[in-house]
Scaffold this motif. Structure first.
Motif, short mmCIF file in Angstrom:
data_model
loop_
_atom_site.label_atom_id
_atom_site.label_comp_id
_atom_site.label_asym_id
_atom_site.label_seq_id
_atom_site.Cartn_x
_atom_site.Cartn_y
_atom_site.Cartn_z
N UNK A 81 0.84 -1.19 0.00
CA UNK A 81 0.00 0.00 0.00
C UNK A 81 0.87 1.24 0.00
N UNK A 82 0.49 2.20 -0.83
CA UNK A 82 1.21 3.47 -0.82
C UNK A 82 0.21 4.48 -0.25
N UNK A 138 2.59 -1.16 4.26
CA UNK A 138 2.21 0.18 3.84
C UNK A 138 3.41 1.09 3.90
N UNK A 139 3.65 1.79 2.79
CA UNK A 139 4.67 2.83 2.76
C UNK A 139 3.93 4.16 2.79
N UNK A 140 4.28 5.01 3.74
CA UNK A 140 3.57 6.28 3.87
C UNK A 140 4.38 7.39 3.23
N UNK A 141 3.70 8.17 2.39
CA UNK A 141 4.33 9.31 1.72
C UNK A 141 3.68 10.57 2.25
N UNK A 142 4.51 11.53 2.60
CA UNK A 142 3.98 12.80 3.06
C UNK A 142 4.88 13.91 2.57
N UNK A 176 7.60 2.75 6.56
CA UNK A 176 7.44 1.50 5.81
C UNK A 176 7.12 0.45 6.86
N UNK A 177 5.83 0.14 7.00
CA UNK A 177 5.40 -0.66 8.14
C UNK A 177 4.49 -1.80 7.69
N UNK A 190 9.59 3.95 11.93
CA UNK A 190 9.67 2.52 12.20
C UNK A 190 8.83 2.13 13.40
N UNK A 191 8.39 0.91 13.36
CA UNK A 191 7.60 0.40 14.47
C UNK A 191 8.51 -0.41 15.40
#
Lengths: 637, 330
Positions: free
Chosen positions: A302-303, A483-487, A494-495, A561-562
């Motif tokens: 997921x992006x 899921x990679x989160x873009x902001x 990247x979690x 990171x988690x």
């Protein structure tokens, strides 16, 4: 967003409901042979927000357009303010105090904000007093909330979608509209903007206006509406029901007419294969600054991020639709030179672009040719190459349930969901290794959505690497394994999806401009007191670190990171979570944790300050006060 | 899509309306119109349906028919080429000048190459620099016409080699060479547009450029190529014209672009691109030529021809729109 309901829902509850402002019953409308509405009813009262729900094509937009005078009903009765309502035009409706705020706004892009707000008055004879208009516009905008001061002289074309909507609302108010219909107003807004819109809607409601909210996003329906009316196939199947008495399941069942069960099919365990696509430090200004991610065979990635965060722009840059300034793209481990879309197609990639009508559908070609067009793009040769994968084509057609004798008609005759499935099939036909989909379920009804999810799951099962971009975080988490989160054009996390919730994703995706303040706070804390400062989300034992500053002593928290509390170097402090410096068992570190909340009580995560165990800690109250004074981004903006 | 247009449960497209079903596709309707016209004209004039006159009509269709093929390519991509008439005139002058010193088999290919080069110039300006086709080709039209006057010294050039007429006056199975060429050109071009990657790309570009690009089609190349084809075919057309007239006039081809556009539009193509066919264009050409021929036979003043052709264009478009309205509103 779900819990905003408590904060802004109507205070009046069930007691003393006002007399209806609008009562529509038995409304029907046909376009030629198509019966868009058969028996639709709608009741709107002053001081209430009514959700008008239905799957795509159910007729909710048709009903809104009838009430707002865009089209005339074929039958039925509509009473407004106790009198029968017959509208000849939208102008007529505006005159009566009925306005429609649509998703695609009806503003004049070249005129200023001020001129747009008073556009309807511009059409009336007589001289205009700009100073009086300016004063009145200021009043209206102030009434919508002081944070929404719009520059009145600005051309509307330069505004964001959210700002345009505000102009549209102000326009309705300039005519003193008593009834405002919001037709899918949140479709192109970010989460923060949706919150603000709901604030505005709550103000309008509390000011005694009657509001209708057309949507198919259920969380939003629960957040803002007092009552709902559900339409299915042109008939009202639930009329004027209190929102609080319904569950999401009830609503879906009413909308679809059957229990569709879990719309995300259970994720099958898949063996992730080798990495087939790796993107390193992609830069495509102005939207994409530094985006990196990779995806493996058999994986759905997921992006995530807000609209405008640079997700779509990043994949368009990969696809060769936007110029790239920097970055490396590796396909199956080898650097790929993707200059034009055809390079990506031949490298074994597929791309379902965001805007179905503008970027995917070729309207003058038949359904068959629309399916074959990417295969032709991939083909090297003089002829069309249509018959190269006849078997696969036949199988796909059967899968989609397309009647074979209807393949030569126009794709535009099909519903949005079927169009989307055909576009996906277009790319499956090229037998790609990587399939990128930008908002694959935008404008697709719930029933078809689950079949698209199944299609993507099947593709991943077959060994494709699937990348899904979505602003619908529920969808993202339901579909993707990672899921990679873009902001703001940067990849910031990247979690694994299992460690995320919608709330966490919303916080991660928040624009960096609004989190810059928090970053500055961390820097400031470290400068004053030394040690390491961090900003993290805490959910039981699970942590997601959003930002850090300083570095000594280490905490084992890294931005994006988690981690689990016991994997960090400060487990004791994380367990206690007290607003004091809690020493760790080994005495090497002491940590202060302060929770941040916004003015509605939303959790914005925790600010932590870790100092070496042997220094005298600064006064706790000083640090906490700094955190609290500085970290209310929604208020101070 | 609006709620009204697509009920969710209705994934199967609506059956076509009966009226449209009876009238069939656009090409069938145009064929009907052409036949109707032929019947009316043969009733009005006893000379219309004679063998001689039929060959006359075909002969008169050659020049405009060849140019209309190029125009169809351009219009299918959503462009327009206003320069074909001027290119016709200019390449005619160039051919006549070259024939003063060069042998025919050298001069003709060079002329066609010159036409293609002019088309390339327009195509690059349109596709690479993103200029509006209307404006670019308007400019090229002015330049082309001006250069033909300069190169010709403002007068007709005659004294062409007599062998030149062989390309018109030779025949095969009783059919003149120029008519054979026209037929062959239409078959080839139709096959190209229907069965090749390039042809389908031209349709896709005109229908939705962005989607064609994202699907991996060579949108840049096939946005330029139609202008090259149009330029080259203008030069081919003037070659046939010169062979018949045996002199090159700097004003030749004046207004030819409008005739070609009219033929394409009567043939049912959309000026927005993506829709149209060579069969339609051919019928459009025949309809226009038949009207001119018929009015001539009936002794109507040639000044009425514009009125007749203009009316046909408008009526054809209006009928098409009314039929489409009925089927899309249903």
């Amino acid at each position: 967003m779900l819990d905003t309901k408590d904060a802004i829902s109507s205070p009046q509850g069930q007691a003393a409901r006002a007399t209806p402002l609008l009562m529509a019953s038995g409304v029907s409308k046909s376009f030629g042979k198509t019966q868009a509405l058969r028996d639709a009813s709608l009741i709107l009262r002053p001081g209430e927000v009514v959700g008008l729900l239905g799957a795509n094509g159910a007729g909710k937009s048709t009903l809104s357009r009838i009430v707002s005078g865009h089209i005339q009903p074929s039958g039925g009765e509509i009473a407004f303010d106790g009198e029968a309502l017959r509208l000849a035009s939208t102008r007529d409706a505006l005159g009566r105090g009925i306005a429609l705020v649509a998703q695609e706004t009806s503003l004049a892009p070249d005129l200023s904000v001020l001129e747009n707000i008073f556009l309807p008055s511009l059409a009336t004879p007589g001289r205009l007093s700009y100073s009086a208009m300016r004063a009145r516009a200021g009043e209206i905008l102030a009434g919508l909330g002081h944070e929404h001061i719009l520059p009145l002289h600005k051309e509307v074309r330069t505004l964001s979608a959210a700002q345009r909507q505000l102009v549209e609302i102000a326009k309705a108010l300039s005519l003193d509209a008593r009834l405002i219909i919001f037709d899918e107003p949140t479709a192109s807004l970010s989460a923060t903007e949706v919150d603000r819109l709901f604030d505005v809607m709550a103000r309008l409601r509390d000011g005694g206006r009657a509001l209708a909210f057309v949507s198919h996003r259920l969380e939003e329906v629960f957040a803002i509406t007092d009552r709902v009316t559900i339409i299915r196939e042109g008939v009202s199947v639930a009329e004027d029901v209190a929102t609080s008495s319904l569950t999401q399941g009830d609503i879906i069942e009413h909308m679809v007419g059957r229990d569709i069960g879990a719309i995300y099919s259970a994720r099958r365990p898949r063996e992730a294969g080798e990495t087939v696509l790796e993107v390193r430090s992609l830069r495509a200004l102005p939207h994409v600054r530094d985006v990196s991610f990779s995806v493996r065979r058999g994986e759905i990635l997921g992006l995530g991020g807000l609209v405008g965060a640079g997700r779509s722009e990043a994949v368009e840059a990969i696809w060769g639709l936007r110029p790239r300034q920097a970055g490396e793209i590796l396909v199956r481990g080898k650097p790929a030179k993707l200059r034009k879309p055809v390079d990506a197609v031949r490298a074994g990639m597929g791309f379902v672009a965001e805007d179905r009508r503008a970027q995917n559908i070729v309207p003058d070609l038949s359904v068959r040719e629309n399916m074959l067009i990417a295969l032709m793009g991939q083909h090297r040769g003089f002829w069309r190459g249509y018959n190269r994968r006849a078997d696969r084509m036949a199988a796909l057609i059967a899968d989609l349930g397309l009647p074979a004798d209807r393949l030569d008609t126009s794709l535009l005759n099909y519903s949005g969901g079927m169009q989307q499935k055909i576009i996906i099939a277009r790319w499956l036909l090229t037998e790609p290794d990587i399939l990128i989909l930008d908002e694959p379920t935008k404008g697709v009804d719930i029933g078809t959505r689950s079949s698209i999810y199944r299609l993507l799951q099947d593709a991943a099962d077959a060994g494709l690497a699937v990348i899904v971009i979505s602003s619908d975080f529920e969808e993202l988490l339901g579909l993707a394994e990672r899921v990679v989160v873009v902001s703001d054009g940067l990849t910031i996390a990247d979690l694994p999806a299992s460690r995320l919730t919608e709330e966490k994703l919303t916080l991660l995706a928040a624009p960096r401009t609004s989190t810059a303040r928090n970053q500055a706070l961390l820097q400031d804390l470290v400068q004053r007191h030394g040690g390491t400062a961090f900003w993290t989300l805490i959910d039981g034992e699970e942590l997601i670190c959003l930002a850090t500053a300083g570095g000594r002593p280490g905490t084992e928290l890294a931005p994006g990171e988690a981690a689990r509390a016991d994997e960090t170097l400060i487990p004791a402090a994380l367990a206690v979570r007290a607003e004091t410096f809690t020493p760790e068992a080994d005495g090497a570190r002491q940590t202060l944790l302060t929770q941040m909340t916004d003015r509605r009580g939303h959790d914005l995560g925790w600010i932590g300050l870790t100092l070496p165990g042997d220094v005298d800690p600064p006064p706790v109250a000083d640090v906490a006060a700094r955190v609290h004074s500085l970290t209310r981004p929604e208020e101070t903006e | 899509m609006s709620d009204a247009a697509a009920p969710a449960q209705d994934d199967a497209p609506r059956p076509p309306r009966r009226l449209t079903a009876i009238l069939g596709s656009l090409e069938i309707r145009m064929l009907g119109l052409a036949l109707l016209l032929a019947v009316v004209l043969s009733l009005s004039s006893p000379f219309f349906l004679t063998e001689r006159n039929i060959f006359n009509i075909l002969d008169q269709s050659v020049v405009i028919g060849i140019v209309a093929v190029g125009m169809t390519f351009v219009i299918l991509t959503g462009g327009i080429d206003l320069s074909v008439g001027a290119v016709f005139g200019l390449t005619g002058i160039l051919l006549a000048l070259m024939l003063q010193s060069l042998p025919i088999p050298v001069a003709i290919p060079l002329t066609v190459l010159a036409g293609a080069a002019i088309g390339l110039f327009s195509g690059v300006l349109v596709a690479v620099f993103g200029l509006a086709p209307f404006v670019v080709t308007l400019g090229v039209m002015a330049i082309g016409r001006s250069l033909s006057f300069i190169f010709s010294g403002q007068r007709s050039i005659s004294g062409l080699p007599p062998d030149l007429d062989a390309i018109v006056y030779s025949s095969f199975l009783g059919i003149p060479a120029n008519v054979l060429f026209l037929v062959a050109l239409y078959i080839l071009a139709w096959a190209y547009l229907t069965y090749t990657k390039g042809g389908r790309t031209i349709y896709a570009i005109g229908s939705n450029f962005e989607a064609a690009r994202a699907a991996g089609l060579s949108t840049m190349f096939y946005s330029i190529m139609p202008y090259v084809v149009a330029g080259a075919l203008s030069a081919v057309a003037v070659t046939f014209s010169l062979a018949q007239v045996m002199s090159a006039d700097p004003m030749a081809g004046n207004g030819l672009e409008l005739d070609a556009i009219a033929a394409v539009v009567i043939g049912g193509a959309s000026l927005y691109g993506g829709r149209g066919s060579l069969i339609g264009t051919l019928l459009g050409v025949l309809i226009m030529v038949m009207i001119r021929n018929g009015l001539n036979l009936m002794g109507v003043s040639p000044f009425w021809q514009g009125t007749a052709i203009g009316s046909i264009i408008i009526i054809a478009l209006l009928a098409e729109r009314l039929i489409n309205w009925r089927s899309t509103r249903a």
